[in-house]
Design a protein around this motif. Structure first.
Motif, PDB file in Angstrom:
ATOM      1  N   ALA A  38     -14.679  44.868  -7.035  1.00 17.16           N
ATOM      2  CA  ALA A  38     -13.334  44.913  -6.451  1.00 17.16           C
ATOM      3  C   ALA A  38     -13.327  45.778  -5.196  1.00 17.16           C
ATOM      4  O   ALA A  38     -12.692  45.426  -4.191  1.00 17.16           O
ATOM      5  CB  ALA A  38     -12.335  45.446  -7.474  1.00 17.16           C
ATOM      6  N   SER A  42     -12.628  44.200  -1.576  1.00 12.82           N
ATOM      7  CA  SER A  42     -11.477  44.734  -0.844  1.00 12.82           C
ATOM      8  C   SER A  42     -11.899  45.193   0.550  1.00 12.82           C
ATOM      9  O   SER A  42     -11.225  44.903   1.544  1.00 12.82           O
ATOM     10  CB  SER A  42     -10.859  45.901  -1.627  1.00 12.82           C
ATOM     11  OG  SER A  42      -9.839  46.513  -0.887  1.00 12.82           O
ATOM     12  N   THR A  49      -5.708  39.273  -0.632  1.00  8.93           N
ATOM     13  CA  THR A  49      -4.963  40.078  -1.603  1.00  8.93           C
ATOM     14  C   THR A  49      -5.362  39.776  -3.037  1.00  8.93           C
ATOM     15  O   THR A  49      -4.969  40.487  -3.961  1.00  8.93           O
ATOM     16  CB  THR A  49      -3.453  39.824  -1.449  1.00  8.93           C
ATOM     17  OG1 THR A  49      -3.195  38.420  -1.592  1.00  8.93           O
ATOM     18  CG2 THR A  49      -2.965  40.294  -0.086  1.00  8.93           C
ATOM     19  N   LEU A  52      -9.171  41.262  -6.553  1.00  5.14           N
ATOM     20  CA  LEU A  52      -9.457  41.645  -7.942  1.00  5.14           C
ATOM     21  C   LEU A  52      -9.752  40.405  -8.788  1.00  5.14           C
ATOM     22  O   LEU A  52     -10.665  40.423  -9.629  1.00  5.14           O
ATOM     23  CB  LEU A  52      -8.285  42.425  -8.537  1.00  5.14           C
ATOM     24  CG  LEU A  52      -8.484  42.895  -9.985  1.00  5.14           C
ATOM     25  CD1 LEU A  52      -9.771  43.712 -10.129  1.00  5.14           C
ATOM     26  CD2 LEU A  52      -7.287  43.709 -10.460  1.00  5.14           C
ATOM     27  N   GLN A 107       0.167  39.792 -10.046  1.00  9.21           N
ATOM     28  CA  GLN A 107      -0.363  40.735  -9.073  1.00  9.21           C
ATOM     29  C   GLN A 107      -1.553  41.493  -9.649  1.00  9.21           C
ATOM     30  O   GLN A 107      -1.610  41.801 -10.847  1.00  9.21           O
ATOM     31  CB  GLN A 107       0.728  41.731  -8.660  1.00  9.21           C
ATOM     32  CG  GLN A 107       1.887  41.102  -7.906  1.00  9.21           C
ATOM     33  CD  GLN A 107       2.916  42.139  -7.497  1.00  9.21           C
ATOM     34  OE1 GLN A 107       2.648  43.334  -7.476  1.00  9.21           O
ATOM     35  NE2 GLN A 107       4.119  41.668  -7.176  1.00  9.21           N
ATOM     36  N   GLY A 108      -2.497  41.800  -8.767  1.00  9.09           N
ATOM     37  CA  GLY A 108      -3.719  42.460  -9.186  1.00  9.09           C
ATOM     38  C   GLY A 108      -3.495  43.808  -9.846  1.00  9.09           C
ATOM     39  O   GLY A 108      -4.273  44.210 -10.718  1.00  9.09           O
ATOM     40  N   VAL A 109      -2.429  44.520  -9.477  1.00  7.29           N
ATOM     41  CA  VAL A 109      -2.191  45.846 -10.036  1.00  7.29           C
ATOM     42  C   VAL A 109      -1.947  45.773 -11.537  1.00  7.29           C
ATOM     43  O   VAL A 109      -2.346  46.680 -12.292  1.00  7.29           O
ATOM     44  CB  VAL A 109      -0.999  46.535  -9.323  1.00  7.29           C
ATOM     45  CG1 VAL A 109       0.306  45.801  -9.592  1.00  7.29           C
ATOM     46  CG2 VAL A 109      -0.910  47.998  -9.728  1.00  7.29           C
ATOM     47  N   ALA A 112      -5.319  45.332 -13.120  1.00  8.41           N
ATOM     48  CA  ALA A 112      -6.033  46.609 -13.080  1.00  8.41           C
ATOM     49  C   ALA A 112      -5.522  47.549 -14.170  1.00  8.41           C
ATOM     50  O   ALA A 112      -6.308  48.255 -14.824  1.00  8.41           O
ATOM     51  CB  ALA A 112      -5.869  47.261 -11.706  1.00  8.41           C
ATOM     52  N   SER A 267      -6.457  52.756  -6.341  1.00  6.00           N
ATOM     53  CA  SER A 267      -6.618  52.126  -5.025  1.00  6.00           C
ATOM     54  C   SER A 267      -5.670  50.950  -4.835  1.00  6.00           C
ATOM     55  O   SER A 267      -5.395  50.547  -3.703  1.00  6.00           O
ATOM     56  CB  SER A 267      -8.070  51.663  -4.847  1.00  6.00           C
ATOM     57  OG  SER A 267      -8.378  50.602  -5.746  1.00  6.00           O
ATOM     58  N   MET A 268      -5.169  50.374  -5.943  1.00  9.73           N
ATOM     59  CA  MET A 268      -4.283  49.214  -5.845  1.00  9.73           C
ATOM     60  C   MET A 268      -2.810  49.597  -5.827  1.00  9.73           C
ATOM     61  O   MET A 268      -1.958  48.757  -5.552  1.00  9.73           O
ATOM     62  CB  MET A 268      -4.541  48.264  -7.030  1.00  9.73           C
ATOM     63  CG  MET A 268      -5.952  47.709  -7.050  1.00  9.73           C
ATOM     64  SD  MET A 268      -6.092  46.297  -8.152  1.00  9.73           S
ATOM     65  CE  MET A 268      -5.168  45.064  -7.242  1.00  9.73           C
TER      66      MET A 268
END
Length: 270
Positions: A38, A42, A49, A52, A107-109, A112, A267-268
């Motif tokens: 990731a 990134s 976007t 991830l 969303q990737g967050v 994560a 980081s996200m």
């Protein structure tokens, strides 16, 4: 040219570390692969976007050769319960498809955060050595299919957890530990295979298209280099395992995965 050489070095180094740890500790590399891939994707803006998701898909693809080899080895020793694989595999296929659909639409967050929570749970399990007490009733086919679906979905969402949950479930159902581990290898192979296929058939919705030599969310150059290096280092780690205290090393590995996961999550965050 400089970026190309840096990428090659990064993927080979990552593969070497994962292969060595796999041989040393008998663990999958998803806990390390996903956060580091990731970070690389990134930085290189691979997948835009959705980097991830690309890291998850690529990590799963990297696991196909090792899980296939593990399944074959355990099968030769008679440690794979294929009747259980048959029923659980149905659930794995369904769950993998559902997991990919979820992962490519959120969303990737959130992915994560889920990844971090799972790694924290795994670390607690590792440090406590907790095992569920075996039940007395026979193993249920419906529950086995449902468990397979959960395992397939989780594997697609975070690229780890297949073997972890499978061994817990099987030992809880009075399957001998060695056979539980062997059967979990076959379940893990199905999970990573069908999850990878799902990601490969998906189209990136990112504003930035995937680079050349990609299949859906799977970045093939990273797969080839990571797998190549990891297969070379697995025997080295295996030989080293007989000389070191693997229990202490597994705990260190668990802490490392937690730290990498937290770094990825931070980081996200906006």
């Amino acid at each position: 040219m400089q970026n190309l050489l840096l990428d090659v070095f990064s993927y080979l180094s990552l593969g070497a570390v994962v292969g060595f740890l796999s041989g040393l500790l008998g663990v999958g590399g998803g806990g390390i692969l996903v956060p580091i891939l990731a970070s690389i994707f990134s930085y290189r803006f691979i997948g835009g976007t959705n980097y991830l998701q690309v890291a998850l898909a690529t990590s799963l693809a990297c696991s196909i050769p090792t899980t296939a080899m593990s399944t074959y080895t355990h099968h030769k020793k008679g440690a794979v319960q294929w009747r259980i694989v048959k029923f659980m595999g149905v659930g794995v296929i369904i769950g993998s498809g559902v997991g990919v659909m979820i992962a490519t639409r959120i969303q990737g967050v959130y992915l994560a955060a889920f990844f971090c929570l799972f790694m924290l749970f795994a670390a607690i399990k590792l440090f406590s050595n907790w095992q569920p007490k075996p039940k007395t009733t026979p193993i249920s086919i419906n529950t086995t299919v449902l468990t397979g679906a959960v395992i397939g979905c989780v594997s697609a969402l975070i690229s780890v957890g297949g073997a972890f949950f499978t061994v817990l479930y099987l030992t809880y159902n009075n399957v001998e530990l060695k056979k539980a581990i062997g059967t979990s290898s076959a379940i893990g192979f199905l999970a990573v295979l069908f999850s990878t296929v799902g990601y490969a058939l998906s189209n990136s919705t990112s504003a930035v298209k995937m680079p050349a030599y990609s299949m859906g969310y799977v970045y093939l150059p990273a797969v080839v280099l990571v797998v190549f290096a990891s297969l070379l280092l697995v025997p080295v780690g295996t030989n080293m395992a007989h000389k070191l205290d693997d229990k202490k090393l597994k705990k260190i590995f668990g802490v490392l995965c937690i730290l990498l996961s937290l770094k990825m999550l931070v980081s996200m965050l906006p």
